[in-house]
Design an enzyme around this catalytic site. Structure first.
Site, PDB file in Angstrom:
ATOM      1  N   SER A  13      -6.015   3.541   4.272  1.00  0.00           N
ATOM      2  CA  SER A  13      -5.419   2.572   3.410  1.00  0.00           C
ATOM      3  C   SER A  13      -6.355   1.992   2.721  1.00  0.00           C
ATOM      4  O   SER A  13      -6.177   0.756   2.193  1.00  0.00           O
ATOM      5  CB  SER A  13      -4.316   1.903   3.902  1.00  0.00           C
ATOM      6  N   SER A  45       0.842  -1.233   0.055  1.00  0.00           N
ATOM      7  CA  SER A  45       0.020   0.062  -0.006  1.00  0.00           C
ATOM      8  C   SER A  45       1.017   1.318  -0.152  1.00  0.00           C
ATOM      9  O   SER A  45       0.116   2.541  -0.170  1.00  0.00           O
ATOM     10  CB  SER A  45      -1.082   0.165   1.097  1.00  0.00           C
ATOM     11  N   LYS A  72       0.113   3.669  -2.618  1.00  0.00           N
ATOM     12  CA  LYS A  72      -0.845   4.538  -2.657  1.00  0.00           C
ATOM     13  C   LYS A  72      -0.328   6.063  -2.496  1.00  0.00           C
ATOM     14  O   LYS A  72      -0.827   7.294  -2.683  1.00  0.00           O
ATOM     15  CB  LYS A  72      -1.963   4.402  -1.458  1.00  0.00           C
TER      16      LYS A  72
END
Length: 423
Positions: free
Chosen positions: A114, A54, A57
């Site tokens: 997230s 993640s 991101k």
């Protein structure tokens, strides 16, 4: 064809097992850099390719901020959730197809929770489709000198082609803080209020490390537990990236140690190379960090077997009694400080393959045990008579330490050469 002698076969099998053991064993990658100067203060395999999970991101949000500043997107614009975005697995905000959410709330869902569904929603708005946006992400990464990075999705969900490195992610984080200081607050928020619920930020470094004020967590079985953190102390901002921890608690604890180490070395005047100068010459695939029996779902997607990843803990110790020697070692390595007291080294050998040098270094660490806490163990690329070799060495030692290390290693069958300071 002549048969291969049994002894040779045994040696080849042992070499294969050692090499395989290394690639499957626990590793981590880390970097601490000065956000303002772009100088590396500390790094371990920072240029080695890794699954970003993640941490992907951060690029998704960087490009969202770009679009807002360019007038192509507004914080109060309402986005309609697609079926594809709604189908994203956890972690997620729980968006449903046809539902509307503002761009600002989608950003907050990504930076604090997230949320995969919110990340995909932003990607579809900016790229028309997630796949097209992923191509845009890769182009953006390469324009920022993130040459080890390639993106296939906006969330960081498991994909063999979704790769980055600690170096690249540090570059990205520094760019985000530099280019969009007015929006960095979204990565500093400790909670997100949405539809009557108050959702805490998953990034606990904001509460466990006094000087930290952002950035992002990440996890997949392939990557392990990842973390980017930024902290500011006495006017100096550091960015730390840690990839491959074996638990969530470990990543926060060791990131605290990593930042402490960074501030100590920065205060000592370490002047490292620029982050862009770090390169990965091995081009090895990312290690698969956690075993499939611990993380069956994503592990199976990426072809891991049950032996992937050991549980060897990360150990970053900034407050070790020998930290002054470690500081001198780093100065010698990066800034070429001319010192005659702590720049002795011991050389264990040269190898044609980096994996062999890594194995030798791991074995030497085991032999030295608690006595091997001074200096800087490392594998260094060398070019000798036109051939690329990998040298295993232990630098940043004083003369007595170097002699003691060699004596112990030789007693266990290692070849060990003393390299005097200023040699």
């Amino acid at each position: 064809m002549n048969a291969v002698p049994k002894k040779t076969l045994r040696l080849l099998s042992l070499a294969f097992l050692l090499s395989h053991s290394l690639s499957a064993s626990a590793r981590y990658a880390a970097i601490v850099m000065d956000a303002d100067t772009g100088r590396v203060i500390h790094e371990v395999e920072a240029a080695h390719r890794w699954y970003p999970a993640s941490l992907t991101k951060v690029m998704t949000i960087y490009m969202t901020f770009q679009a807002i500043e360019a007038g192509r997107l507004r914080l109060n614009e309402m986005l309609t959730v697609s079926a594809h975005a709604a189908r994203q697995p956890s972690s997620r905000l729980g968006l449903r197809r046809g539902q509307s959410i503002s761009v600002e709330n989608a950003i907050m869902a990504v930076t604090t929770r997230s949320a995969n569904d919110a990340a995909v929603l932003l990607a579809e708005r900016l790229g028309g489709s997630e796949a097209n946006f992923a191509s845009m992400m890769t182009q953006q990464a390469h324009s920022m000198s993130m040459y080890s990075s390639a993106f296939h999705n906006a969330s960081g969900l498991p994909d063999e082609g979704q790769i980055s490195s600690a170096r690249d992610l540090a570059l990205l984080s520094a760019a985000l803080i530099r280019d969009f200081p007015q929006y960095y607050r979204y990565f500093s928020a400790t909670e997100f209020a949405y539809k009557g619920r108050v959702l805490p930020n998953t990034n606990k470094i904001l509460k466990t490390y006094p000087d930290a004020d952002g950035l992002k967590t990440g996890f997949t079985c392939g990557s392990g537990y990842n973390l980017i953190a930024s902290a500011k102390r006495d006017g100096r901002r550091l960015i730390g990236v840690l990839l491959g921890a074996h638990s969530s608690a470990e990543r926060f604890k060791q990131m605290g140690n990593l930042l402490d180490l960074g501030f100590e070395k920065a205060q000592a005047g370490v002047a490292g190379m620029r982050v862009e100068q770090l390169v990965d010459a091995s081009y090895e695939p990312p290690p698969f960090q956690l075993s499939s029996n611990r993380c069956a779902g994503s592990a199976e997607q990426m072809g891991a077997d049950s032996g992937s990843g050991s549980s060897e803990a990360i150990d970053i110790r900034p407050n070790h009694p020998s930290r002054q020697a470690a500081k001198r070692s780093v100065k010698s390595r990066y800034a070429r400080v001319e010192s005659s007291h702590s720049d002795w080294a011991v050389m264990l050998g040269d190898h044609r393959r980096k994996t062999d040098a890594d194995v030798e270094l791991k074995k030497a660490r085991h032999v030295l045990g608690a006595t091997g806490n001074s200096g800087q163990p490392q594998v260094v690329r060398q070019k000798i008579k036109g051939k690329q070799l990998w040298r295993t060495e232990w630098s940043g030692l004083d003369q007595n330490e170097a002699r003691s290390y060699c004596k112990k290693l030789r007693s266990r069958g290692f070849e060990c050469t003393l390299l005097p300071g200023n040699a």
